[in-house]
Design an enzyme around this catalytic site. Structure first.
Site: not given
Ligand code: NAD
Length: 420
Positions: A67, A91, A103
């Site tokens: 997954k 995870k 992935k």
């Molecule tokens: P998203 O695209 O909704 O948000 C990303 C955020 O990061 C935005 O606020 C953006 O402005 C900010 N950002 C981008 N470039 C940046 C920089 N250079 N410096 C600081 N901030 C910056 O993404 P998301 O879904 O909220 O994911 C965020 C993190 O969480 C990622 O690492 C992702 O892999 C991880 N993650 C997400 C999920 C999920 O369900 N969405 C699950 C597990 C892990």
């Protein structure tokens, strides 16, 4: 320089030292089970054709189908995809989901594609990987620069290929195609459940503790909103351009609304006197809980010593480098690792798959109740293991996961060591 995967794999060796585990199990888990790299030939809107490199890795399936998301990014390569699949393996085991880790990714800058080109690319990906993925084999989901719309195209392409509707092949789908209620806020909510459940042990309390969140995307927003509703002071939020900080706190919904309307954080309403700073400054701002929730490699060797928070909750994947991790541990900062902190997302993806397979759909209260029932005890177990063994929570999370994966590998019998 050691590759990302070589660095990630060190976690496996470190965790194995705390377990009575057969060396063959560690050997097996040191390599991905299967990887596939293809070149996708996609027709562009002007009639020309372009090649995009695409990847998928099924890292380990000892505990069930693999997954993990599909990432669209110009820097995607097999080393990164393998690393992310390795993390997913651990995870899924942390959350005790009946899954292994996988992935995928495409090396592409989505900003340079039209919607029609993006759709053809996504359909080409599924055509190329149709026999590699499957509802009982390998189940993709969104990741960076892929979303529900992309998953919708992909599930449609897969269903056309196999000749029947197969919603369980992909999660993170739109609700209309079998997506789950409660998926949107699942990752932030999972981190919130763990934090609130362990807050006494972590020395945090509503009404007293100050929280800085890096990011204001999906994960950051929902976490900040839930914590603020419970009385925690959110004193910092950021986007890619910079951060807004107010020691008196802010309402994440009001800041997000301002950002939506104006495209910027500057001028967002806060409770006291707000000031703007860089993302680098934000990470070392005064607070009790620091929550990197944007991207990888943010807390690094150079800034780790200046982190003021006593707790770091890793909602992003891989936000702390190994060198920074060592510094934080020496300083006595508790790091709640990504493979626990952000496991809420894949957990609700699992719920989506379960609902698709059953053909029976749950209300949002049921989704949230079940999410809480997973996040709280797993967080408690890892916290206790860290305390009992005198190790940091990241190592404890890997030990906890490796114990489960190891038992599954052993239960398959020695044949699987050699025949894969
Ligand atoms: P998203 O695209 O909704 O948000 C990303 C955020 O990061 C935005 O606020 C953006 O402005 C900010 N950002 C981008 N470039 C940046 C920089 N250079 N410096 C600081 N901030 C910056 O993404 P998301 O879904 O909220 O994911 C965020 C993190 O969480 C990622 O690492 C992702 O892999 C991880 N993650 C997400 C999920 C999920 O369900 N969405 C699950 C597990 C892990």
């Amino acid at each position: 320089m050691a590759s990302m995967f070589t660095k990630a794999r060190k976690r496996l060796k470190a965790a194995a030292q705390h377990l009575d585990i057969a060396p063959e199990v560690v050997e097996k888990l040191s390599y991905p089970k299967e990887t596939l790299a293809v070149s996708l030939l996609v027709r562009m809107d002007d009639g020309s054709r372009k090649v995009f490199k695409a990847f998928r890795c099924r890292y380990d399936d000892s505990r069930g189908p693999t997954k993990g998301g599909i990432r669209y990014h110009p820097d995607v390569c097999m080393d990164e995809v393998m690393t992310l699949a390795f993390w997913m393996t651990f995870k899924c085991a942390v959350a005790n989901l009946p899954y292994g880790g996988g992935k995928g990714g495409v090396k592409v800058d989505v900003h340079k594609l039209s919607n029609a080109e993006l759709e053809r690319l996504s359909r080409a990906y599924i055509k190329a990987f149709a026999s590699f993925i499957g509802p009982d084999r390998d189940i993709p989901a969104p990741d960076m620069y892929t979303n529900g719309m992309v998953m919708g195209w992909m599930v449609d392409e897969y269903s056309s290929t196999v000749g029947y509707p197969a919603p369980a092949v992909i999660t993170g789908k739109p609700i209309a195609l079998g997506g789950s209620l409660g998926r949107e806020d699942a990752t932030g909510r999972g981190g919130y459940y763990v934090t609130r459940h362990l807050e006494k042990e972590l020395g945090l309390a509503p009404g007293k503790s100050r929280v800085v969140v890096q990011g204001l995307g999906n994960v950051a927003f929902w976490f900040a909103k839930l914590m603020a509703e419970d009385g925690y002071t959110i004193c910092g939020l950021s986007d890619s351009r910079g951060a807004i900080v107010d020691p008196d706190g802010m309402d994440p919904s009001a800041v997000a609304e301002h950002k939506r309307k104006t495209g910027r954080l500057d001028g967002a309403p806060t409770k006291g006197k707000a000031r703007m700073m860089t993302n680098a400054e934000l990470l070392t701002a005064e607070c009790d809980l620091l929550v990197p929730a944007a991207m990888e490699n943010q807390i690094v060797e150079e800034n780790a010593k200046d982190v003021k928070a006593k707790v770091v909750l890793e909602l992003a994947n891989g936000p702390t480098t190994p060198a920074a991790d060592t510094i934080l541990n020496k300083k006595g900062v508790t790091v709640i690792p990504d493979i626990l902190a952000n496991a809420g997302g894949v957990t609700v993806s699992y719920f989506e798959w379960v609902q698709n397979k059953a053909g029976y759909y749950w209300g949002v209260d049921e989704v949230q109740r079940r999410l809480k029932e997973i996040m709280e005890p797993e967080g408690r177990l890892i916290h206790r293991l860290a305390r009992d063994k005198g190790i940091d929570m990241r190592t404890a999370a890997y030990v906890h996961a490796l114990d489960r994966i190891g038992k599954a590998v052993e239960a398959h019998g020695t044949k699987s060591f050699f025949a894969g």
